[in-house]
Scaffold this motif. Structure first.
Motif, PDB file in Angstrom:
ATOM      1  N   TRP A  21      46.084  44.368  35.003  1.00 57.10           N
ATOM      2  CA  TRP A  21      44.949  43.488  35.298  1.00 57.10           C
ATOM      3  C   TRP A  21      43.743  44.296  35.754  1.00 57.10           C
ATOM      4  CZ3 TRP A  21      43.755  38.694  34.112  1.00 57.10           C
ATOM      5  CH2 TRP A  21      44.770  37.806  33.750  1.00 57.10           C
ATOM      6  N   ARG A  22      43.977  45.330  36.541  1.00 55.53           N
ATOM      7  CA  ARG A  22      42.854  46.177  36.986  1.00 55.53           C
ATOM      8  C   ARG A  22      42.208  46.897  35.814  1.00 55.53           C
ATOM      9  NH1 ARG A  22      45.559  48.376  42.526  1.00 55.53           N
ATOM     10  NH2 ARG A  22      45.155  46.468  43.685  1.00 55.53           N
ATOM     11  N   THR A  25      40.194  44.394  33.821  1.00 56.41           N
ATOM     12  CA  THR A  25      38.951  44.041  34.511  1.00 56.41           C
ATOM     13  C   THR A  25      37.908  45.146  34.349  1.00 56.41           C
ATOM     14  OG1 THR A  25      40.211  42.761  36.111  1.00 56.41           O
ATOM     15  CG2 THR A  25      37.987  43.349  36.738  1.00 56.41           C
ATOM     16  N   TRP A  60      31.868  37.643  33.902  1.00 53.62           N
ATOM     17  CA  TRP A  60      32.704  38.746  34.360  1.00 53.62           C
ATOM     18  C   TRP A  60      33.144  38.512  35.801  1.00 53.62           C
ATOM     19  CZ3 TRP A  60      32.010  42.398  38.252  1.00 53.62           C
ATOM     20  CH2 TRP A  60      33.003  43.371  38.327  1.00 53.62           C
ATOM     21  N   LEU A  64      36.848  38.366  37.107  1.00 55.10           N
ATOM     22  CA  LEU A  64      37.298  39.156  38.249  1.00 55.10           C
ATOM     23  C   LEU A  64      38.036  38.278  39.255  1.00 55.10           C
ATOM     24  CD1 LEU A  64      37.123  42.006  39.488  1.00 55.10           C
ATOM     25  CD2 LEU A  64      35.024  41.279  40.603  1.00 55.10           C
ATOM     26  N   ALA A  67      41.470  37.492  37.821  1.00 56.36           N
ATOM     27  CA  ALA A  67      42.349  38.663  37.918  1.00 56.36           C
ATOM     28  C   ALA A  67      42.812  38.872  39.358  1.00 56.36           C
ATOM     29  CB  ALA A  67      41.621  39.904  37.408  1.00 56.36           C
ATOM     30  N   HIS A  68      41.900  38.699  40.298  1.00 58.74           N
ATOM     31  CA  HIS A  68      42.269  38.856  41.705  1.00 58.74           C
ATOM     32  C   HIS A  68      43.302  37.803  42.110  1.00 58.74           C
ATOM     33  CE1 HIS A  68      41.845  40.111  45.821  1.00 58.74           C
ATOM     34  NE2 HIS A  68      41.640  38.852  46.186  1.00 58.74           N
ATOM     35  N   ALA A  89      41.605  33.372  31.590  1.00 56.82           N
ATOM     36  CA  ALA A  89      41.002  34.688  31.375  1.00 56.82           C
ATOM     37  C   ALA A  89      40.664  34.895  29.901  1.00 56.82           C
ATOM     38  CB  ALA A  89      41.953  35.781  31.860  1.00 56.82           C
TER      39      ALA A  89
END
Length: 107
Positions: A21-22, A25, A60, A64, A67-68, A89
């Motif tokens: 995921w990081r 992102t 975005w 983010l 994702a977080h 997403a």
């Protein structure tokens, strides 16, 4: 004769998912920056380009947040399924692609 089964590390999969995921992102941020640069340099740099870049940046930030949210869900004792987060997403990515394509064609 056969190899003994290797014990599975239950913490490894959530960690790999968090790292994925990081990376996703960061890659999405790079796409937004490069698309913004393209809109500004190759387009006329007018209001359509500014709206396109601003819309992509806002999207975005939404990505983010998703994702977080997913990474926080992975910290629990039993990580929950990602179904809704992944679909949201993917929707954000498709919306940004459409927005930037429309902005580029308008400029």
């Amino acid at each position: 004769m056969g190899a003994a089964p290797v014990a599975r590390d239950p913490g490894a999969q959530p960690e790999r998912t968090r790292l994925a995921w990081r990376r996703t992102t960061l890659a999405f941020a790079l796409v937004v920056v490069l698309a913004g640069r393209t809109l500004i340099t190759e387009g006329d740099g007018g209001p359509a380009a500014v709206v396109g870049v601003a819309g992509a940046a806002v999207a975005w930030v939404g990505f983010l947040a998703l994702a977080h949210r997913r990474m926080r869900a992975l910290t629990g004792r039993r990580p929950a399924a990602a179904g809704g987060t992944v679909l949201a997403a993917a929707g954000v990515v498709l919306a940004v692609a459409a927005l930037l394509a429309l902005t580029l064609s308008a400029g």
